[in-house]
Design a protein around this motif. Structure first.
Motif, PDB file in Angstrom:
ATOM      1  N   PRO A   4       8.409  90.993   0.726  1.00  0.00           N
ATOM      2  CA  PRO A   4       9.096  90.756   2.009  1.00  0.00           C
ATOM      3  C   PRO A   4       8.928  91.916   2.991  1.00  0.00           C
ATOM      4  N   VAL A   5       8.324  91.642   4.135  1.00  0.00           N
ATOM      5  CA  VAL A   5       8.131  92.663   5.162  1.00  0.00           C
ATOM      6  C   VAL A   5       9.469  93.230   5.630  1.00  0.00           C
ATOM      7  N   SER A   6      10.499  92.416   5.618  1.00  0.00           N
ATOM      8  CA  SER A   6      11.813  92.848   6.121  1.00  0.00           C
ATOM      9  C   SER A   6      12.405  93.997   5.319  1.00  0.00           C
ATOM     10  N   LEU A   7      11.875  94.265   4.125  1.00  0.00           N
ATOM     11  CA  LEU A   7      12.394  95.353   3.293  1.00  0.00           C
ATOM     12  C   LEU A   7      11.650  96.672   3.507  1.00  0.00           C
ATOM     13  N   SER A   8      10.621  96.665   4.318  1.00  0.00           N
ATOM     14  CA  SER A   8       9.782  97.844   4.495  1.00  0.00           C
ATOM     15  C   SER A   8      10.542  99.007   5.130  1.00  0.00           C
ATOM     16  N   VAL A   9      10.183 100.228   4.720  1.00  0.00           N
ATOM     17  CA  VAL A   9      10.762 101.412   5.361  1.00  0.00           C
ATOM     18  C   VAL A   9       9.989 101.784   6.623  1.00  0.00           C
ATOM     19  N   GLY A  10       9.088 100.939   7.060  1.00  0.00           N
ATOM     20  CA  GLY A  10       8.491 101.082   8.373  1.00  0.00           C
ATOM     21  C   GLY A  10       7.468 102.188   8.495  1.00  0.00           C
ATOM     22  N   MET A  11       7.331 102.695   9.715  1.00  0.00           N
ATOM     23  CA  MET A  11       6.232 103.565  10.093  1.00  0.00           C
ATOM     24  C   MET A  11       6.558 105.037   9.905  1.00  0.00           C
ATOM     25  N   LEU A  12       5.496 105.832   9.775  1.00  0.00           N
ATOM     26  CA  LEU A  12       5.566 107.287   9.738  1.00  0.00           C
ATOM     27  C   LEU A  12       4.396 107.811  10.556  1.00  0.00           C
ATOM     28  N   THR A  13       4.384 109.109  10.854  1.00  0.00           N
ATOM     29  CA  THR A  13       3.247 109.634  11.617  1.00  0.00           C
ATOM     30  C   THR A  13       2.182 110.226  10.714  1.00  0.00           C
ATOM     31  N   ASP A  14       2.561 110.842   9.589  1.00  0.00           N
ATOM     32  CA  ASP A  14       1.612 111.523   8.702  1.00  0.00           C
ATOM     33  C   ASP A  14       0.758 112.494   9.525  1.00  0.00           C
ATOM     34  N   SER A  15       1.381 113.147  10.496  1.00  0.00           N
ATOM     35  CA  SER A  15       0.618 113.858  11.514  1.00  0.00           C
ATOM     36  C   SER A  15       0.989 115.333  11.593  1.00  0.00           C
ATOM     37  N   ARG A  16       0.059 116.114  12.153  1.00  0.00           N
ATOM     38  CA  ARG A  16       0.306 117.523  12.470  1.00  0.00           C
ATOM     39  C   ARG A  16       0.593 117.703  13.960  1.00  0.00           C
ATOM     40  N   SER A  17       0.648 116.620  14.696  1.00  0.00           N
ATOM     41  CA  SER A  17       0.790 116.673  16.145  1.00  0.00           C
ATOM     42  C   SER A  17       2.208 116.314  16.583  1.00  0.00           C
ATOM     43  N   PHE A  18       2.748 117.102  17.513  1.00  0.00           N
ATOM     44  CA  PHE A  18       4.083 116.827  18.040  1.00  0.00           C
ATOM     45  C   PHE A  18       4.058 115.725  19.097  1.00  0.00           C
ATOM     46  N   LEU A  19       2.880 115.252  19.460  1.00  0.00           N
ATOM     47  CA  LEU A  19       2.768 114.149  20.415  1.00  0.00           C
ATOM     48  C   LEU A  19       2.541 112.806  19.736  1.00  0.00           C
ATOM     49  N   SER A  20       2.607 112.758  18.422  1.00  0.00           N
ATOM     50  CA  SER A  20       2.175 111.554  17.701  1.00  0.00           C
ATOM     51  C   SER A  20       3.250 110.483  17.559  1.00  0.00           C
ATOM     52  N   TYR A  21       4.434 110.697  18.103  1.00  0.00           N
ATOM     53  CA  TYR A  21       5.512 109.717  17.891  1.00  0.00           C
ATOM     54  C   TYR A  21       5.262 108.348  18.507  1.00  0.00           C
ATOM     55  N   PRO A  22       4.441 108.215  19.548  1.00  0.00           N
ATOM     56  CA  PRO A  22       4.116 106.853  20.016  1.00  0.00           C
ATOM     57  C   PRO A  22       3.452 105.973  18.964  1.00  0.00           C
ATOM     58  N   ARG A  23       3.033 106.555  17.840  1.00  0.00           N
ATOM     59  CA  ARG A  23       2.513 105.706  16.758  1.00  0.00           C
ATOM     60  C   ARG A  23       3.618 104.792  16.232  1.00  0.00           C
ATOM     61  N   HIS A  24       4.857 105.264  16.275  1.00  0.00           N
ATOM     62  CA  HIS A  24       5.981 104.397  15.909  1.00  0.00           C
ATOM     63  C   HIS A  24       6.098 103.257  16.918  1.00  0.00           C
ATOM     64  N   GLU A  25       5.923 103.573  18.193  1.00  0.00           N
ATOM     65  CA  GLU A  25       5.980 102.538  19.226  1.00  0.00           C
ATOM     66  C   GLU A  25       4.891 101.496  19.004  1.00  0.00           C
ATOM     67  N   LEU A  26       3.699 101.954  18.724  1.00  0.00           N
ATOM     68  CA  LEU A  26       2.592 101.037  18.495  1.00  0.00           C
ATOM     69  C   LEU A  26       2.915 100.094  17.338  1.00  0.00           C
ATOM     70  N   TYR A  27       3.426 100.655  16.238  1.00  0.00           N
ATOM     71  CA  TYR A  27       3.799  99.861  15.070  1.00  0.00           C
ATOM     72  C   TYR A  27       4.856  98.824  15.444  1.00  0.00           C
ATOM     73  N   ARG A  28       5.834  99.223  16.225  1.00  0.00           N
ATOM     74  CA  ARG A  28       6.916  98.329  16.591  1.00  0.00           C
ATOM     75  C   ARG A  28       6.425  97.210  17.500  1.00  0.00           C
ATOM     76  N   ARG A  29       5.514  97.534  18.400  1.00  0.00           N
ATOM     77  CA  ARG A  29       4.932  96.504  19.255  1.00  0.00           C
ATOM     78  C   ARG A  29       4.168  95.466  18.418  1.00  0.00           C
ATOM     79  N   VAL A  30       3.355  95.948  17.512  1.00  0.00           N
ATOM     80  CA  VAL A  30       2.576  95.034  16.672  1.00  0.00           C
ATOM     81  C   VAL A  30       3.509  94.185  15.808  1.00  0.00           C
ATOM     82  N   PHE A  31       4.577  94.806  15.297  1.00  0.00           N
ATOM     83  CA  PHE A  31       5.517  94.083  14.442  1.00  0.00           C
ATOM     84  C   PHE A  31       6.224  92.976  15.223  1.00  0.00           C
TER      85      PHE A  31
END
Length: 474
Positions: A404-431
């Motif tokens: 079930p997708v509804s149980l997922s803990v969702g997105m992370l950045t796995d990043s070294r960049s402080f500008l990478s948080y829009p990756r969460h936005e991208l994930y949420r848009r696609v979802f």
């Protein structure tokens, strides 16, 4: 003729009316819990203002470095001694040519969200955008913490080795940092006994744990001491084990002890011995995680340092790692099964890097859930080479049938960049677009309230509950 507007579109990836409604109504303004990244805690503690957009984008981003190399750009403008301005200009030259590459849209999102720049970066406007962003960095005093606060990041988990003294985390905790910063416990160096530095690492771990390490049992005791120190210091419940290659092998305590002693003395070990040791190591670390209330994250299938010549010249984690399918599902399954048999399987997240076999890993995860803990073993977010729109969509469509997708803990950045948080936005848009597609073709017709709950759970609440972070007001 179709008109190309040449500006950022706020309906990015929202291709159906229902998806647009769901995103803008329920997902767009949710806060972020970034439960796995590689941000440098020293930078968070010192909280220096960025020099320019070149530093923000290119100081440690191996995604961009790899991409620049594919265009044949000289290493001086990638990891060399060129100024950040020069590196930025070299990168700006190729950005318009990255159609279909996630770096293109990541950069567009970062320009929009941090600098309110709608226009696409190109050679023609690169200097003007550089000067504009540099002025805004000064005007808004854009520091590392500013970036997290601006992105509504409530909690972030960095990743540290057990020997780390966590002094930067202590300094952050005593500061006015508005984002809570914890750390993930990553004991990889204690598992890779064939590495040349294994003996030296044991010496450092002995010093950090204030105990002698003369046996495998001593090693486990030392690691558990450090794990508890991590928890006491930052309140973390996050562990992380990287397993580039893992083949389950049955072992006895005597066998593992003999293998450990060989490695401790600097003697070569066979592949069969390494398999036994790694199996015993992961099994025992999982038990430690379980009794200390930690989540076990298993990052599976990395092929590290593929280009050994360039790694020797430039360094590790600089863009020469790849993915591999050498770790079989059955090996990880044997580990989970052995832990289940003694009722000591901790909450676990599986991150297979080979996205082509994602369904098999989803099936494995579902097979080890049981009563009392929701989504006890689950499939992690698409990561590294898979944290793209294609990778995210593939995982939703392939795995919802199996877990079930509804149980997922969702997105992370796995990043070294402080500008990478829009990756969460991208994930949420696609979802949200994925949910909207199902609604509009009649495949899902439960209430809007149900959809709201699913979106909020996947975007933030599941993460908070699964790790027990205790972030309030979500």
């Amino acid at each position: 003729m179709v008109k190309i507007e040449g500006k950022f579109n706020e309906e990015l990836y929202l291709t159906n009316e229902t998806g647009r409604y769901l995103y803008h109504t329920y997902a767009e303004h949710l806060p972020i819990i970034d439960y796995h990244c590689h941000l440098n805690p020293k930078e968070i503690a010192e909280d220096k203002e960025f020099e320019d957009l070149g530093e923000m984008w290119l100081s440690g981003d191996h995604y961009k470095w790899r991409c620049m190399r594919t265009f044949g750009i000289d290493e001086r403008y990638i990891t060399g001694d060129a100024s950040y301005y020069e590196k930025y200009m070299a990168f700006a030259e190729i950005l318009p040519k990255l159609a279909g590459n996630p770096i293109y849209i990541w950069c567009a999102l970062e320009l929009k969200r941090f600098f309110d720049i709608d226009e696409p970066l190109s050679r023609a406007n690169a200097d003007a955008i550089y000067q504009r962003t540099k002025a805004l960095i000064r005007e808004k005093h854009m520091t590392r913490r500013w970036c997290m606060e601006h992105s509504k990041v409530r909690l972030v988990s960095t990743t540290e080795d057990p020997i780390d003294d966590l002094r930067w985390h202590k300094q952050i905790a005593q500061s006015d940092c508005k984002t809570r910063v914890v750390t993930a416990f990553r004991p990889d160096k204690a598992m890779f006994l064939a590495d040349k530095g294994f003996g030296d690492y044991l010496t450092k771990l002995a010093a950090a744990s204030e105990q002698a390490i003369c046996s495998f049992a001593d090693l486990l005791t030392a690691l558990e001491k450090r794990l508890r120190y991590f928890k006491e210091t930052t309140g973390t419940t996050v562990s992380d084990d990287g397993i580039p290659f893992f083949a389950w092998a049955d072992w006895t305590e005597d066998e593992v002890e003999a293998i450990f002693q060989k490695a401790r003395e600097g003697k070569a070990t066979t592949q069969a011995e390494q398999d036994k040791y790694r199996s015993a190591f992961l099994f025992n670390m999982a038990r430690i995680y379980k009794r200390n209330g930690f989540v076990m994250q298993l990052h599976i299938g990395t092929y590290l340092d593929a280009n050994t010549t360039r790694v020797a010249r430039i360094g590790q984690s600089t863009g020469f790692d790849c993915c591999d399918d050498a770790t079989a599902v059955i090996s990880v399954g044997r580990l989970l099964d052995a832990l289940t048999a003694i009722e000591e399987l901790p909450k676990t997240i599986l991150y297979p890097l080979d996205g082509t076999k994602i369904e098999a890993w989803a099936i494995l995860a579902a097979g080890f859930c049981d009563s009392g803990t929701k989504s006890k073993v689950q499939l992690g977010a698409p990561w590294w080479f898979n944290d793209t729109v294609y990778g995210i969509e593939r995982q939703f469509k392939a795995c919802a049938n199996l877990y079930p997708v509804s149980l997922s803990v969702g997105m992370l950045t796995d990043s070294r960049s402080f500008l990478s948080y829009p990756r969460h936005e991208l994930y949420r848009r696609v979802f949200c677009n994925y949910l909207g597609e199902m609604v509009e073709r009649g495949e899902y017709f439960s209430s809007e309230e149900n959809l709201k709950e699913i979106i909020e759970d996947v975007c933030v609440r599941n993460t908070n509950d699964f790790f027990g972070f205790g972030v309030e007001g979500l």
